[in-house]
Design an enzyme around this catalytic site. Structure first.
Site: not given
Ligand code: HDE
Length: 774
Positions: A99, A172, A363
């Site tokens: 992202h 999402n 978060h």
């Molecule tokens: Fe994320 N995801 N994600 N994700 N995600 C991040 O956090 C992660 C997942 C989503 O505009 C990270 O600050 C794991 C699902 C958005 O700053 C990180 C897993 C969904 C954003 C991270 C998922 C999301 C992130 C990277 C699997 C939809 C952007 C930078 C367990 C429900 C937020 C950050 C923004 C961002 C981890 C799966 C949505 C690495 C481990 C499912 C919208 O923490």
């Protein structure tokens, strides 16, 4: 030595308002948005000020470093130079690991009526309360500088600054995910990101490592259907849905919990571009989505979404034919309707992209009393990841003090120190229990909004396993595909042909065909045709290759597809009953004009379109101005060099003999119109303007409903005015633009067979589509 004249610093000792107040007011702060008021304390603007170092020393020469002689080496002593360069050297922070590409805006949320029956969350109680929010939209795969129009999931992350602390709904624009367990996230992301040996391709899933992983991992097939659909190429961030994805819990003041799925429903409807268009926009304006959001907020067209909830009673947890804890499943809206409970409005752009959008730290674990988690294993992993990732990205444990992240609710605890600590915690005590500070800060009782986790009963063995209830990988993929209109199915077929066509290893394509055949045979056959391959009769290795080393592979294979529930219309973008009310609000219409355009033909049409909320832009052979027959001067917003049809929603060629004669000689005009036609956009002409459409090979037809135009011979969505009735033409034009696209055109152009083997009618036209130029 260079000498510089000092400019006098403006004073305000003459009774004029305090400069800080002036700055806040000019910046639009001091509204009834508590978060914006909070941010106002950090604003800086240099207007009328003298240049200083970071230590506040006024700088006399910002042009030359301090040297031993005018041709000599720079001196170590030059603290001004060193400070400037050092700061510059450290300007970058790591981009988000996923992202990375995104854009954000401020706004507010208001609930329609109290949700006290379901939750004690304070921001969901009082319809008169506006809760400040910050929203960041993003793509997942590309780097920070990548294109907005990549085929990808869009992040839709909302930070609510509530009186009880921050609640982040980090969702999402697609309601399911690729994987069921967070353990697989690094594998998925490594597979989809640019390949590690050559860092190609950028912001694209169309490459070997992604499809290699997917072809061995059938639990992603439902998500694959969504990502290959037009949901992954939105027309605008303002025109897409959002989803919390996981099942969460709502808990009321009596401690009663219910399951909940969160939705965002855009009030401008649900719209996409076409893939060819997306690729061209990526070249013409890689900031297309970011610009669209920025411009609409700047012009007062505030994007809005309704917050929807699907609520499931705890007793019904096991009444579905899928597991509520499985993030690869939706609850079809036909089974549990979405109740719309409030509205999100984005009404303010950021002042500084880095300070606000880039430093925003979302978060999933940021919840307030009344909202709680479930045991969805993807959600559980996310609860760890988001705090962890900020430590490296934002450089330490005090990122919550960065203005965009700090809550409007007060912070009192015994946490201390760490890099970049801003808070000056007074007093001798930083531990609990204590007597020296009278026991402060006190723990908050539940009646004081103290957060208490929902007391879910768990009696289990510690075990690394996947529940058998998670093994239906195809039923909802099939449901999604079956719920699409024919044109949407075509798009999925073409997206898969494109993506798999870019895969260089044939066995990966073949495995994918086998998996697609589990979703739908017709789909797999059509993709196979495009790839010049056959669907393999069987696979050498098991379908699911994701099982523990000592496990029996058979145990991990997908269950048989259930097809009792055949279609859910809310999964389609075109036939979605939630978005039947159509509008042309904020749509961008190109007027192709040159000197000598007809006054009424432009002015009347412009008035009608703008009254309907559209935005009109003139595109002319050159920048500057163009003059009408009646001597009216119009500004050219774009030239044919700076504009392209892919940046607009519809095209209009007004009348005026001289204007049309000039346009007729420009190949770019026909390129513009042909491309708009190919992308199924509405095209209109008035008076002599219709000559241009005729030369482009178009014939006027009636506006279509986008679902079935197979029997129409004329071009749907092409409207031509006659007898000077501009109002009548405008009404027809507006209706046609409101259809978004006239998809049946695509089917008329296409020669191939559809899923049922029925040939799609070939084009039958009397006019050439391209004008041959000498
Ligand atoms: Fe994320 N995801 N994600 N994700 N995600 C991040 O956090 C992660 C997942 C989503 O505009 C990270 O600050 C794991 C699902 C958005 O700053 C990180 C897993 C969904 C954003 C991270 C998922 C999301 C992130 C990277 C699997 C939809 C952007 C930078 C367990 C429900 C937020 C950050 C923004 C961002 C981890 C799966 C949505 C690495 C481990 C499912 C919208 O923490």
């Amino acid at each position: 030595m260079a000498t510089r004249k000092k400019t006098a610093k403006p004073t305000n000792n003459n009774g004029s308002p305090d400069p800080e107040t002036e700055l806040r007011t000019a910046a639009g702060y001091g509204s009834n948005n508590q978060k914006l008021d909070d941010l106002a304390g950090n604003l800086e603007e240099s207007a009328g000020e003298l240049l200083t170092t970071n230590q506040g020393i006024r700088v006399n020469d910002n042009q030359n470093s301090l040297k031993a002689g005018d041709r000599g080496p720079t001196l170590m002593e030059d603290f001004i130079f060193r400070e400037k360069i050092t700061h510059f050297d450290h300007e970058r922070i790591p981009e988000r690991v996923v992202h990375a590409r995104g854009t954000g805006a401020h706004g507010y949320f208001q609930v329609y009526e109290s949700m006290a029956e379901y939750t004690m969350a304070d921001f969901l109680q009082d319809p008169s309360v506006r809760t400040p929010v910050f929203v960041r939209f993003s793509t997942v795969v590309g780097s920070r500088g990548s294109t907005d129009l990549a085929r990808d999931v869009r992040g839709f992350a909302v930070k609510f600054y509530t009186q009880q602390g921050n609640f982040d709904l980090v969702g999402n624009n697609i309601p399911v995910f690729f994987i069921q367990d967070a353990m697989k996230f690094p594998d998925l992301v490594h597979a989809v990101k640019p390949e590690p040996h050559n860092e190609m391709p950028q912001a694209a899933s169309a490459h070997d490592t992604f499809w290699d992983f997917i072809s061995l991992f059938p639990e992603s097939m439902h998500m694959i259907m969504w990502v290959m659909s037009d949901r992954a190429i939105p027309r605008s961030l303002r025109m897409m849905e959002g989803f919390g994805v996981h099942t969460f819990r709502l808990v009321n003041a009596r401690g009663k919990a219910r399951f909940v799925k969160f939705h965002w429903k855009p009030l401008l409807g649900l719209h996409a571009v076409v893939w060819d268009e997306a690729q061209k926009i990526s070249g013409k304006d890689p900031d297309f989505h970011r610009r669209d959001l920025w411009e609409s907020i700047e012009s007062g067209n505030y994007p809005e979404w309704e917050l929807g909830v699907q609520i499931v009673e705890e007793k019904d947890e096991h009444s579905f034919d899928f597991d509520l804890l499985d993030p690869t499943k939706i609850i079809p809206e036909e089974i549990v309707p979405v109740q719309r409970i409030g509205r999100l409005t984005l009404n303010r752009n950021v002042d500084n992209f880095f300070a606000e959008t880039e430093q925003a730290a979302f978060h999933v674990a940021n919840v307030v009393p009344g909202i709680d988690f479930t045991n969805d294993p993807l959600l559980q992993g996310r609860l760890f990841s988001y705090l962890d990732t900020q430590l490296i990205r934002l450089g330490g444990p005090n990122f919550h003090e960065i203005p965009i992240n700090r809550p409007v609710a007060p912070i009192h605890n015994n946490q201390r120190d760490g890099y970049m600590r801003q808070t000056i915690n007074r007093g001798q005590v930083s531990y609990d229990p204590n007597n020296l500070r009278g026991g402060c800060p006190f723990q908050a009782g539940m009646d004081m909004s103290g957060f208490t986790s929902y007391a879910e009963r768990i009696d289990a063995q510690k075990i690394r396993e996947r529940s058998p209830s998670f093994f239906d990988h195809f039923s909802q993929a099939t449901l999604f595909y079956n719920s699409q209109t024919e044109v949407e199915k075509d798009h999925i077929v073409r997206a898969l042909r494109f993506e798999l066509g870019k895969v260089e290893t044939p066995p990966i394509r073949e495995r994918m065909l086998y998996l697609l055949a589990q979703v739908d045979k017709g789909l797999a056959n059509r993709v196979a045709d495009g790839l010049g391959l056959q669907i393999p009769a069987k696979l050498e290795k098991p379908m699911n290759m994701s099982f523990p080393a000592d496990a029996d592979p058979k145990q991990f294979q997908p269950k048989k597809v259930k097809t009792e529930f055949t279609a859910s219309p809310t999964l389609s973008m075109v036939a979605n009953p939630n978005f039947e009310k159509r509008t042309i609000k904020t749509r961008k219409i190109a007027f192709l004009v040159a000197d000598g355009f007809d006054d009424d033909s432009v002015l009347e049409m412009k008035k009608s379109l703008m009254t309907a909320g559209a935005r009109v832009c003139t595109v002319a052979p050159h920048l500057g101005t163009v003059m009408s027959v009646g001597g009216q001067i119009a500004n050219a917003d774009f030239s044919f060099l700076t504009a392209a049809s892919v940046l607009f929603d519809a095209v209009y060629v007004p009348g005026g003999e001289a204007s049309v004669n000039t346009l007729k000689d420009l190949p770019e005009v026909f390129e513009f119109i042909n491309e708009a036609y190919k992308h199924c956009k509405t095209i209109a002409a008035d008076g002599q303007g219709s000559e241009i459409l005729r030369l482009a090979g178009l014939s006027a037809g009636t506006p279509s409903d986008g679902s079935n135009g197979e029997d129409q011979m004329s071009d749907t969505g092409v409207v031509v005015g006659s007898n000077g009735d501009i109002k009548g033409l405008a009404t027809e034009f507006i209706q046609a633009i409101a259809m978004h696209r006239h998809w049946d055109r695509e089917r008329m152009i296409s020669q191939e067979a559809n899923d049922n083997g029925k040939p799609i009618r070939p084009p039958q036209r009397s006019q050439p589509r391209e004008v041959k130029r000498t």
